[in-house]
Design a protein around this motif. Structure first.
Motif, PDB file in Angstrom:
ATOM      1  N   ALA A  82       0.861  -1.186   0.000  1.00  0.00           N
ATOM      2  CA  ALA A  82       0.000   0.000   0.000  1.00  0.00           C
ATOM      3  C   ALA A  82       0.895   1.233   0.000  1.00  0.00           C
ATOM      4  CB  ALA A  82      -0.916   0.006   1.218  1.00  0.00           C
ATOM      5  N   ILE A  83       0.375   2.339  -0.504  1.00  0.00           N
ATOM      6  CA  ILE A  83       1.159   3.575  -0.559  1.00  0.00           C
ATOM      7  C   ILE A  83       0.326   4.737  -0.023  1.00  0.00           C
ATOM      8  CG2 ILE A  83       2.582   2.837  -2.512  1.00  0.00           C
ATOM      9  CD1 ILE A  83       0.803   4.528  -4.341  1.00  0.00           C
ATOM     10  N   SER A  84       1.014   5.817   0.331  1.00  0.00           N
ATOM     11  CA  SER A  84       0.362   7.045   0.774  1.00  0.00           C
ATOM     12  C   SER A  84       1.132   8.221   0.189  1.00  0.00           C
ATOM     13  CB  SER A  84       0.345   7.124   2.307  1.00  0.00           C
ATOM     14  OG  SER A  84      -0.303   8.307   2.742  1.00  0.00           O
ATOM     15  N   TYR A  85       0.405   9.240  -0.300  1.00  0.00           N
ATOM     16  CA  TYR A  85       1.063  10.357  -0.978  1.00  0.00           C
ATOM     17  C   TYR A  85       0.213  11.618  -0.852  1.00  0.00           C
ATOM     18  CZ  TYR A  85      -2.239   8.700  -4.492  1.00  0.00           C
ATOM     19  OH  TYR A  85      -3.373   8.283  -5.134  1.00  0.00           O
ATOM     20  N   LEU A  86       0.868  12.763  -1.026  1.00  0.00           N
ATOM     21  CA  LEU A  86       0.200  14.065  -0.942  1.00  0.00           C
ATOM     22  C   LEU A  86      -0.377  14.419  -2.306  1.00  0.00           C
ATOM     23  CD1 LEU A  86      -0.379  16.479   0.938  1.00  0.00           C
ATOM     24  CD2 LEU A  86       1.720  17.531   0.069  1.00  0.00           C
ATOM     25  N   ASN A  87      -1.685  14.698  -2.324  1.00  0.00           N
ATOM     26  CA  ASN A  87      -2.378  14.985  -3.580  1.00  0.00           C
ATOM     27  C   ASN A  87      -3.229  16.238  -3.409  1.00  0.00           C
ATOM     28  OD1 ASN A  87      -5.204  14.622  -5.053  1.00  0.00           O
ATOM     29  ND2 ASN A  87      -3.636  13.711  -6.343  1.00  0.00           N
ATOM     30  N   ASN A 129       4.813  16.106  -4.656  1.00  0.00           N
ATOM     31  CA  ASN A 129       5.711  16.062  -3.509  1.00  0.00           C
ATOM     32  C   ASN A 129       6.841  15.066  -3.782  1.00  0.00           C
ATOM     33  OD1 ASN A 129       6.875  16.158  -0.992  1.00  0.00           O
ATOM     34  ND2 ASN A 129       4.977  15.829   0.138  1.00  0.00           N
ATOM     35  N   ARG A 130       8.043  15.369  -3.331  1.00  0.00           N
ATOM     36  CA  ARG A 130       9.163  14.454  -3.565  1.00  0.00           C
ATOM     37  C   ARG A 130       9.094  13.225  -2.666  1.00  0.00           C
ATOM     38  NH1 ARG A 130      14.801  17.074  -1.656  1.00  0.00           N
ATOM     39  NH2 ARG A 130      15.442  14.876  -1.762  1.00  0.00           N
ATOM     40  N   TYR A 131       8.259  13.280  -1.622  1.00  0.00           N
ATOM     41  CA  TYR A 131       8.156  12.155  -0.690  1.00  0.00           C
ATOM     42  C   TYR A 131       6.813  11.433  -0.829  1.00  0.00           C
ATOM     43  CZ  TYR A 131      11.974  14.687   1.584  1.00  0.00           C
ATOM     44  OH  TYR A 131      13.150  15.346   1.840  1.00  0.00           O
ATOM     45  N   PHE A 132       6.860  10.123  -0.693  1.00  0.00           N
ATOM     46  CA  PHE A 132       5.643   9.351  -0.482  1.00  0.00           C
ATOM     47  C   PHE A 132       6.001   8.182   0.438  1.00  0.00           C
ATOM     48  CE2 PHE A 132       7.485   7.001  -3.999  1.00  0.00           C
ATOM     49  CZ  PHE A 132       7.095   5.684  -3.802  1.00  0.00           C
ATOM     50  N   TYR A 133       5.008   7.405   0.830  1.00  0.00           N
ATOM     51  CA  TYR A 133       5.227   6.354   1.831  1.00  0.00           C
ATOM     52  C   TYR A 133       4.667   5.026   1.323  1.00  0.00           C
ATOM     53  CZ  TYR A 133       6.060  10.330   4.937  1.00  0.00           C
ATOM     54  OH  TYR A 133       6.554  11.482   5.505  1.00  0.00           O
ATOM     55  N   TYR A 134       5.264   3.937   1.818  1.00  0.00           N
ATOM     56  CA  TYR A 134       4.735   2.625   1.458  1.00  0.00           C
ATOM     57  C   TYR A 134       4.747   1.700   2.669  1.00  0.00           C
ATOM     58  CZ  TYR A 134       9.370   0.382   1.358  1.00  0.00           C
ATOM     59  OH  TYR A 134      10.590  -0.136   1.711  1.00  0.00           O
ATOM     60  N   LYS A 164       9.095   6.048   4.576  1.00  0.00           N
ATOM     61  CA  LYS A 164       9.196   7.198   3.672  1.00  0.00           C
ATOM     62  C   LYS A 164      10.120   6.873   2.500  1.00  0.00           C
ATOM     63  CE  LYS A 164       9.724  11.469   5.226  1.00  0.00           C
ATOM     64  NZ  LYS A 164      10.370  12.696   5.792  1.00  0.00           N
ATOM     65  N   VAL A 165       9.705   7.320   1.303  1.00  0.00           N
ATOM     66  CA  VAL A 165      10.530   7.207   0.096  1.00  0.00           C
ATOM     67  C   VAL A 165      10.867   8.615  -0.372  1.00  0.00           C
ATOM     68  CG1 VAL A 165      10.638   6.458  -2.310  1.00  0.00           C
ATOM     69  CG2 VAL A 165       9.494   5.026  -0.602  1.00  0.00           C
ATOM     70  N   ASP A 166      12.138   8.887  -0.574  1.00  0.00           N
ATOM     71  CA  ASP A 166      12.578  10.176  -1.102  1.00  0.00           C
ATOM     72  C   ASP A 166      12.894  10.001  -2.590  1.00  0.00           C
ATOM     73  OD1 ASP A 166      13.601  12.630  -1.702  1.00  0.00           O
ATOM     74  OD2 ASP A 166      15.239  12.569  -0.232  1.00  0.00           O
ATOM     75  N   THR A 167      12.026  10.551  -3.438  1.00  0.00           N
ATOM     76  CA  THR A 167      12.237  10.417  -4.882  1.00  0.00           C
ATOM     77  C   THR A 167      13.296  11.380  -5.396  1.00  0.00           C
ATOM     78  OG1 THR A 167      10.557  12.069  -5.463  1.00  0.00           O
ATOM     79  CG2 THR A 167       9.808   9.799  -5.121  1.00  0.00           C
ATOM     80  N   LYS A 168      13.699  12.342  -4.544  1.00  0.00           N
ATOM     81  CA  LYS A 168      14.669  13.380  -4.923  1.00  0.00           C
ATOM     82  C   LYS A 168      14.199  14.180  -6.138  1.00  0.00           C
ATOM     83  CE  LYS A 168      18.481  10.566  -3.145  1.00  0.00           C
ATOM     84  NZ  LYS A 168      18.454  11.204  -1.835  1.00  0.00           N
ATOM     85  N   GLY A 169      12.866  14.272  -6.273  1.00  0.00           N
ATOM     86  CA  GLY A 169      12.301  15.047  -7.366  1.00  0.00           C
ATOM     87  C   GLY A 169      12.291  14.331  -8.700  1.00  0.00           C
TER      88      GLY A 169
END
Length: 214
Positions: A121-126, A152-157, A198-203
């Motif tokens: 499952a994931i969570s993200y700012l929308n 957002n550069r961050y999301f969660y799983y 937390k996952v940092d996509t670094k943009g």
């Protein structure tokens, strides 16, 4: 040098009638013996008749042109209104597109664990709201690309397989037993809080995470 003033059919007709009438009037006025007077009278009346005929003809041409222009404008206006109404109706009939965010991050999760299946499952700012959704099942040795719609550069799983959990330190609400997509809700049963990582996509628009162990 040729004259730029062109005669018209109506001017010619009235000029001819004027010539006949002028000759007759001249003969009555000056007598039939005064040929010069008769001819001058005929020419003058013919010229006046031709002038009046040309003037009337040109006024008629202008009037017809104005009338045709008005009719053409009204017709184009009505056609334009009809097209606008048709387009407006079609646009209003179309459902508004469902927009979840400003961009998508394509993130690949791979099941390199010893478990035959892993649920994630994931969570993200929308658009200023946190969205959580799941579940996706990834078979062992396979990968699945998830596309959280977020700028957002961050999301969660959060992932699990039986008693094995891949998570982190951030408590986020989910439904453990069926597919879900939720926003900011009161996390009461059947929902529950679980620790997401937390996952940092670094943009970046893409990347990946390997789920190992188990």
């Amino acid at each position: 040098m040729a004259s730029s003033e062109q005669g018209t059919p109506l001017g010619g007709l009235l000029g001819f009638i004027g010539l006949i009438a002028g000759l007759g009037f001249g003969a009555i006025t000056f007598g039939s013996d005064n040929i010069v007077g008769v001819i001058i009278c005929g020419v003058v009346v013919a010229s006046v008749g031709a002038f009046v005929g040309n003037l009337i003809f040109r006024l008629l041409v202008v009037a017809v042109s104005i009338f045709a222009t008005v009719i053409s404008y009204n017709l184009r206006h009505e056609v334009a209104i009809a097209i606008y109404d048709e387009v407006k109706t079609n646009v209003q009939a179309q459902p508004a597109p469902k927009i979840y965010g400003t961009s998508r991050t394509n993130w690949e999760f791979c099941n390199h664990s010893n478990k035959p299946k892993v649920s994630i499952a994931i969570s993200y700012l929308n658009n200023g709201n946190w969205i959580s959704e799941g579940w996706w099942v990834i078979n062992r040795g396979k990968c699945k690309t998830l596309s959280p719609s977020t700028s957002n550069r961050y999301f969660y799983y959060y992932a699990n397989s039986g008693n094995i959990v891949w998570g982190g330190d951030t408590s986020i609400c989910l439904h453990e037993h069926k597919k879900f997509r939720i926003g900011d809700i009161d996390c009461s049963p059947p929902y529950a809080l679980r620790k997401f990582k937390k996952v940092d996509t670094k943009g970046k628009r893409g990347g990946g995470t390997n789920l190992t162990g188990g």
